[in-house]
Design a protein around this motif. Structure first.
Motif: not given
Length: 354
Positions: A257-269, A313-327
């Motif tokens: 199922s991984a064939a032909g796909k890119r994977f944004f491999v990140t643990a987060g911020y 802590l939970m606070f607001l940051v001026g940065y993009f969000e990420y989607d690593n759900s495929r990995t």
């Protein structure tokens, strides 16, 4: 047991991929630039004979036909994992030192597989978040980056400075790989790994304090007192542990199922401030050498929520969000924490003098 060709086997990411493959019982041939590099890997993995770990010399992957012989094997290869690509900013010629090795190396091995290794069914390529992220737009608060995104860099951008050249090299090389699949229609499929900052333990037989991968240099600098006045900004605020990235490479080869796909491999911020805080906690003897200001996560008016679990802590940051759900969904990756990464990395850096 699967027969695997791994390129650039002495590299920071590649050696963890190699370890993951050997641990799972696969038979691996890895390319190295010299006999000395091969011996260093032999010394690092002394419990594996030539039936499990062997080597092919590829002195310059930018040369025409560089991989033609390396892809030939008896028994034949079923997987190829291509990690070899330059990642450093100590260059004099962007095209020669960064672009050519990355692009020609990638298209060269794909051509070699098609011509000489018909048994290969899966090819995994180490790309980068640099091929996803758009530096022209910046951190893009509120925007979610995923595998659908491409860096719009140009050849003109590439020659501006070494970081631009690196980002271009990863983008152009990955695009060349996907173009190859489209135009040549080989019998194998590809998947690409697109990690951001890659941290984690090193193998002391293969690296010194002066030859660390670019990401781990940040941890080294704090440990040896180079950040006493102010913690530097991270620049890129998403990361992954090299061990999780290695597992992602292997699982992408294992799972159809991984064939032909890119994977944004990140643990987060993450932030350099968090790394500094963990270092002070783990290394009280050097705590006074590490600054207590700077290195924070960026804040902004249009912001995403960032859960800094270590501090509660939970606070607001001026940065993009990420989607690593495929990995997570396809590769089943369960990411290590930043704290575990730093704790595990410390003794390996101490072993080489930090």
């Amino acid at each position: 047991m699967t027969r695997v060709l791994l390129t650039g086997g002495s590299g920071f990411i590649a050696v963890h991929v190699l370890e993951a493959l050997l641990t799972q019982g696969h038979s691996v041939v890895t390319t190295v630039r010299s006999d000395a590099k091969a011996q260093m890997l032999r010394d690092t993995f002394p419990n594996y004979g030539t039936d499990k770990l062997d080597f092919a010399i590829v002195a310059d992957m930018a040369e025409e036909g560089a991989f033609d012989e390396a892809v030939k094997s008896d028994p034949p290869f079923e997987w190829v994992i291509h990690t070899a690509s330059p990642f450093h900013f100590n260059i004099t010629d962007t095209k020669k030192d960064l672009l050519d090795p990355a692009i020609i190396g990638t298209t060269g091995i794909l051509n070699a597989i098609k011509k000489n290794a018909p048994s290969v069914k899966r090819v995994i390529i180490t790309s980068s978040f640099a091929a996803i992220f758009s530096p022209k737009i910046g951190n893009r608060p509120g925007y979610t980056y995923s595998e659908k995104d491409w860096n719009p860099t140009t050849e003109e951008d590439a020659i501006q400075d070494p970081p631009s050249g690196y980002r271009a090299s990863k983008t152009f090389a990955e695009k060349a790989a996907w173009d190859f699949i489209e135009t040549e229609k080989p019998s194998f499929t590809i998947s690409t790994m697109n990690p951001p900052m890659v941290f984690g333990p090193i193998h002391p037989k293969l690296q010194t304090l002066d030859t660390l991968n670019t990401s781990n240099q940040r941890i080294r600098d704090m440990m040896v007192g180079k950040s006493q006045d102010e913690i530097p900004a991270a620049g890129v605020y998403v990361w992954v542990d090299v061990r999780d990235l290695a597992v992602a490479h292997v699982r992408a080869a294992e799972r159809p199922s991984a064939a032909g796909k890119r994977f944004f491999v990140t643990a987060g911020y993450y932030s350099n401030r968090e790394i500094a805080d963990i270092l002070r906690e783990q290394l009280p003897d050097v705590a006074s050498k590490i600054a207590t200001k700077g290195g924070e996560f960026p804040e902004g008016e249009h912001a995403v929520q960032y859960n800094q679990e270590a501090a509660g802590l939970m606070f607001l940051v001026g940065y993009f969000e990420y989607d690593n759900s495929r990995t997570e969904d396809i590769l089943g990756i369960q990411y290590r924490s930043l704290q575990d990464m730093v704790k595990d990395t410390i003794p390996t850096l101490q072993a080489v003098g930090a």
